[in-house]
Enzyme design. Structure first.
Site, mmCIF file in Angstrom:
data_model
loop_
_atom_site.group_PDB
_atom_site.id
_atom_site.type_symbol
_atom_site.label_atom_id
_atom_site.label_comp_id
_atom_site.label_asym_id
_atom_site.label_seq_id
_atom_site.Cartn_x
_atom_site.Cartn_y
_atom_site.Cartn_z
ATOM 1 N N TYR A 30 5.750 -8.425 -3.119
ATOM 2 C CA TYR A 30 6.422 -8.607 -4.409
ATOM 3 C C TYR A 30 7.764 -9.297 -4.228
ATOM 4 O O TYR A 30 8.282 -9.422 -3.123
ATOM 5 C CB TYR A 30 6.613 -7.260 -5.104
ATOM 6 N N ARG A 97 -13.611 0.174 -1.975
ATOM 7 C CA ARG A 97 -12.550 0.693 -1.121
ATOM 8 C C ARG A 97 -12.988 0.817 0.347
ATOM 9 O O ARG A 97 -13.823 1.653 0.709
ATOM 10 C CB ARG A 97 -12.087 2.062 -1.631
ATOM 11 N N LYS A 143 8.225 -7.963 2.499
ATOM 12 C CA LYS A 143 8.527 -7.344 1.195
ATOM 13 C C LYS A 143 7.228 -6.859 0.576
ATOM 14 O O LYS A 143 6.682 -7.442 -0.371
ATOM 15 C CB LYS A 143 9.258 -8.334 0.282
ATOM 16 N N GLU A 175 19.715 -0.743 7.080
ATOM 17 C CA GLU A 175 19.953 -1.287 5.743
ATOM 18 C C GLU A 175 19.927 -0.158 4.738
ATOM 19 O O GLU A 175 19.796 1.014 5.101
ATOM 20 C CB GLU A 175 18.897 -2.340 5.396
ATOM 21 N N LEU A 199 14.839 -6.024 5.672
ATOM 22 C CA LEU A 199 14.430 -7.134 4.817
ATOM 23 C C LEU A 199 15.583 -8.128 4.762
ATOM 24 O O LEU A 199 16.720 -7.744 4.472
ATOM 25 C CB LEU A 199 14.101 -6.642 3.410
#
Length: 279
Positions: A30, A97, A143, A175, A199
């Site tokens: 995302y 699945r 991400k 972070e 990130l």
């Protein structure tokens, strides 16, 4: 109005397939993109990172970056968004699945807009943060939709009436739960290097550029918890928090307890940047 793949649809009429791998496995990526006065900020950088995240999890982009960019711009226009965000995600798609990648799943892109003002009050006053053990996986540079460790940390910060949690892994500061961390000491800025443990935030990259332009030395090395508590200034960066001053850590005041001069100069830099760029 939302964007589903490359079609604009009524949000209330849409649903998530129960076998979508983003829903079942967090199998997707995302981006959150800032919109200032109807303009997408740092869109090219966000698209480059989206492309990288997809490649790192061996997932194909459903459309070209140019087509995605044009559709996101159209979404902002259709929703008449002035100041806010665009949330964009791509999942590997719906399939029966199984843990391994399915053979024939088609990746699915969704995006929506949300009005969101700049956090003016917090930018002026600063925030309180807590430190927590970094329990996340070792590919924080992707991400991805797998955010449970981040969510748990953010909730712990909220419980302690703080706005952010700062992660510590093996005695080193990595972070924040949704931000990058910077420490200022003796006119030097220290921040964790862009490895798999963090990130590489879009605002982080821009801050590094602005610091270089200002002639301020940057040390890309993991800070220690002791360096946080003895810092002259501390700030975090993210798309929604921008350059956010930190005034206390685990109840200990940072520096003067007020946003410092380097932090304030970077806050001004981001305003000047989005004021002068048409994206």
């Amino acid at each position: 109005m939302i964007l589903l793949n490359k079609t604009f649809k009524n949000r209330e009429a849409e649903h998530v397939d129960i076998e979508d791998r983003g829903y079942q496995f967090g199998d997707g990526v995302y981006e959150v993109i800032r919109v200032y006065e109807g303009r997408l900020y740092a869109m090219e950088e966000h698209m480059e990172r989206l492309d990288r995240s997809c490649r790192e999890i061996q997932m194909s982009l459903p459309y070209s970056l140019e087509e995605i960019t044009n559709n996101i711009k159209a979404l902002v226009t259709k929703n008449e968004l002035s100041t806010g965000i665009v949330y964009l995600q791509i999942t590997r798609g719906a399939a029966p699945r199984v843990h391994q990648f399915p053979d024939h799943a088609q990746s699915i892109l969704t995006a929506y807009t949300k009005p969101m003002d700049r956090p003016h009050q917090l930018l002026a006053s600063g925030i309180d943060v807590v430190t927590l053990e970094d329990i996340r996986w070792l590919r924080c540079d992707i991400k991805s939709l797998n955010l449970l460790g981040n969510v748990m940390a953010k909730q712990e910060a909220k419980t302690k009436q703080c706005q952010e949690a700062v992660f510590i892994r093996d005695g080193q500061v990595t972070e924040g739960s949704s931000s990058n961390v910077f420490v200022v000491k003796d006119n030097q800025v220290i921040t964790h290097p862009a490895t798999n443990l963090i990130l590489n935030g879009i605002t982080r990259v821009k801050v590094l550029e602005w610091l270089k332009d200002k002639g301020i030395e940057v040390i890309e090395s993991a800070p220690t918890p002791e360096q946080l508590t003895t810092a002259d200034e501390m700030f975090i960066t993210s798309t929604t928090m921008e350059v956010m001053p930190v005034i206390s850590l685990d109840g200990t005041t940072i520096g003067s307890g007020q946003p410092g001069p380097i932090t304030q100069s970077l806050q001004q830099a981001i305003v000047e940047d989005f004021d002068t760029k048409e994206v």
